[in-house]
Design a protein around this motif. Structure first.
Motif, PDB file in Angstrom:
ATOM      1  N   PRO A   1       2.890   9.897  40.428  1.00  0.00           N
ATOM      2  CA  PRO A   1       4.251   9.703  39.919  1.00  0.00           C
ATOM      3  C   PRO A   1       4.255   9.647  38.387  1.00  0.00           C
ATOM      4  CG  PRO A   1       3.761   8.123  41.669  1.00  0.00           C
ATOM      5  CD  PRO A   1       2.484   8.816  41.336  1.00  0.00           C
ATOM      6  N   PRO A   2       5.247  10.268  37.762  1.00  0.00           N
ATOM      7  CA  PRO A   2       5.313  10.243  36.296  1.00  0.00           C
ATOM      8  C   PRO A   2       5.671   8.845  35.786  1.00  0.00           C
ATOM      9  CG  PRO A   2       7.273  11.277  37.187  1.00  0.00           C
ATOM     10  CD  PRO A   2       6.359  11.019  38.348  1.00  0.00           C
ATOM     11  N   GLU A   3       5.212   8.550  34.581  1.00  0.00           N
ATOM     12  CA  GLU A   3       5.539   7.255  33.970  1.00  0.00           C
ATOM     13  C   GLU A   3       7.040   7.167  33.719  1.00  0.00           C
ATOM     14  OE1 GLU A   3       3.181   6.651  30.453  1.00  0.00           O
ATOM     15  OE2 GLU A   3       1.336   7.174  31.524  1.00  0.00           O
TER      16      GLU A   3
ATOM     17  N   CYS B   1      13.544  -6.928  33.065  1.00  0.00           N
ATOM     18  CA  CYS B   1      14.457  -7.059  34.212  1.00  0.00           C
ATOM     19  C   CYS B   1      13.698  -7.318  35.509  1.00  0.00           C
ATOM     20  CB  CYS B   1      15.262  -5.770  34.402  1.00  0.00           C
ATOM     21  SG  CYS B   1      16.208  -5.267  32.962  1.00  0.00           S
ATOM     22  N   ASN B   2      14.331  -8.065  36.401  1.00  0.00           N
ATOM     23  CA  ASN B   2      13.815  -8.232  37.745  1.00  0.00           C
ATOM     24  C   ASN B   2      13.948  -6.873  38.429  1.00  0.00           C
ATOM     25  OD1 ASN B   2      12.853  -9.317  40.093  1.00  0.00           O
ATOM     26  ND2 ASN B   2      14.805 -10.234  40.697  1.00  0.00           N
ATOM     27  N   GLY B   3      12.857  -6.341  38.945  1.00  0.00           N
ATOM     28  CA  GLY B   3      12.886  -5.014  39.530  1.00  0.00           C
ATOM     29  C   GLY B   3      12.773  -3.924  38.472  1.00  0.00           C
ATOM     30  N   CYS B   4      12.041  -4.201  37.418  1.00  0.00           N
ATOM     31  CA  CYS B   4      11.847  -3.255  36.320  1.00  0.00           C
ATOM     32  C   CYS B   4      11.299  -1.924  36.851  1.00  0.00           C
ATOM     33  CB  CYS B   4      10.864  -3.844  35.307  1.00  0.00           C
ATOM     34  SG  CYS B   4      10.468  -2.724  33.937  1.00  0.00           S
ATOM     35  N   VAL B   5      11.655  -0.847  36.174  1.00  0.00           N
ATOM     36  CA  VAL B   5      11.168   0.469  36.589  1.00  0.00           C
ATOM     37  C   VAL B   5       9.642   0.518  36.582  1.00  0.00           C
ATOM     38  CG1 VAL B   5      13.252   1.706  35.901  1.00  0.00           C
ATOM     39  CG2 VAL B   5      11.400   1.421  34.251  1.00  0.00           C
ATOM     40  N   TRP B   6       8.990  -0.269  35.738  1.00  0.00           N
ATOM     41  CA  TRP B   6       7.528  -0.299  35.710  1.00  0.00           C
ATOM     42  C   TRP B   6       6.964  -0.902  36.992  1.00  0.00           C
ATOM     43  CZ3 TRP B   6       4.872   2.671  32.650  1.00  0.00           C
ATOM     44  CH2 TRP B   6       5.453   3.105  31.454  1.00  0.00           C
ATOM     45  N   GLU B   7       7.640  -1.894  37.554  1.00  0.00           N
ATOM     46  CA  GLU B   7       7.188  -2.482  38.820  1.00  0.00           C
ATOM     47  C   GLU B   7       7.221  -1.436  39.926  1.00  0.00           C
ATOM     48  OE1 GLU B   7       9.658  -5.874  39.573  1.00  0.00           O
ATOM     49  OE2 GLU B   7       8.992  -6.909  37.762  1.00  0.00           O
ATOM     50  N   GLY B   8       8.300  -0.677  39.979  1.00  0.00           N
ATOM     51  CA  GLY B   8       8.411   0.384  40.978  1.00  0.00           C
ATOM     52  C   GLY B   8       7.364   1.460  40.771  1.00  0.00           C
TER      53      GLY B   8
ATOM     54  N   ALA C   1       4.390   2.710  43.233  1.00  0.00           N
ATOM     55  CA  ALA C   1       4.239   4.121  43.592  1.00  0.00           C
ATOM     56  C   ALA C   1       2.821   4.605  43.295  1.00  0.00           C
ATOM     57  CB  ALA C   1       5.270   4.967  42.842  1.00  0.00           C
ATOM     58  N   ILE C   2       2.237   4.143  42.200  1.00  0.00           N
ATOM     59  CA  ILE C   2       0.854   4.506  41.872  1.00  0.00           C
ATOM     60  C   ILE C   2      -0.101   3.929  42.918  1.00  0.00           C
ATOM     61  CG2 ILE C   2      -1.035   4.139  40.221  1.00  0.00           C
ATOM     62  CD1 ILE C   2       0.970   6.301  39.372  1.00  0.00           C
ATOM     63  N   ALA C   3       0.146   2.705  43.370  1.00  0.00           N
ATOM     64  CA  ALA C   3      -0.696   2.103  44.405  1.00  0.00           C
ATOM     65  C   ALA C   3      -0.610   2.917  45.697  1.00  0.00           C
ATOM     66  CB  ALA C   3      -0.286   0.653  44.651  1.00  0.00           C
ATOM     67  N   TYR C   4       0.582   3.393  46.048  1.00  0.00           N
ATOM     68  CA  TYR C   4       0.744   4.231  47.235  1.00  0.00           C
ATOM     69  C   TYR C   4       0.010   5.558  47.059  1.00  0.00           C
ATOM     70  CZ  TYR C   4       2.943   6.661  51.121  1.00  0.00           C
ATOM     71  OH  TYR C   4       3.154   7.370  52.276  1.00  0.00           O
ATOM     72  N   TRP C   5       0.128   6.156  45.875  1.00  0.00           N
ATOM     73  CA  TRP C   5      -0.584   7.406  45.571  1.00  0.00           C
ATOM     74  C   TRP C   5      -2.090   7.200  45.704  1.00  0.00           C
ATOM     75  CZ3 TRP C   5      -4.021   8.537  41.575  1.00  0.00           C
ATOM     76  CH2 TRP C   5      -4.324   9.885  41.395  1.00  0.00           C
ATOM     77  N   ARG C   6      -2.574   6.074  45.187  1.00  0.00           N
ATOM     78  CA  ARG C   6      -3.993   5.725  45.293  1.00  0.00           C
ATOM     79  C   ARG C   6      -4.423   5.634  46.745  1.00  0.00           C
ATOM     80  NH1 ARG C   6      -4.738  -0.284  44.858  1.00  0.00           N
ATOM     81  NH2 ARG C   6      -3.759   0.121  46.837  1.00  0.00           N
TER      82      ARG C   6
END
Length: 74
Positions: free
Chosen positions: A39-41, A50-57, A61-66
């Motif tokens: 997934p792109p940064e 923010c709670n639910g920051c785009v970085w958290e998502g 997504a990177i963990a799922y890709w891994r």
């Protein structure tokens, strides 16, 4: 010992995620395995923590890709 034989770390920040992506992609090239593009940064973070920051998502997504990649790496 190949990367697949080791526990792949959970990315916790940008640097660890980038290192994980690089390591997994190097191993995939060495094994001649085609992986899905990671997934792109995010580019839309406002920097307010923010709670639910785009970085958290993105890290999730990177963990799922891994996880997907680890199933393909021997």
């Amino acid at each position: 010992m190949s990367l697949a034989d080791k526990d792949l770390p959970v990315p916790v920040d940008l640097a660890s995620a980038q290192a994980l992506i690089a390591a997994v992609e190097r191993e995939a090239v060495a094994q001649q395995i085609a992986l899905r593009v990671p997934p792109p940064e995010p580019t839309t973070c406002c920097g307010r923590g923010c709670n639910g920051c785009v970085w958290e998502g993105w890290l999730a997504a990177i963990a799922y890709w891994r996880d997907e990649a680890s199933l393909l790496l021997v």
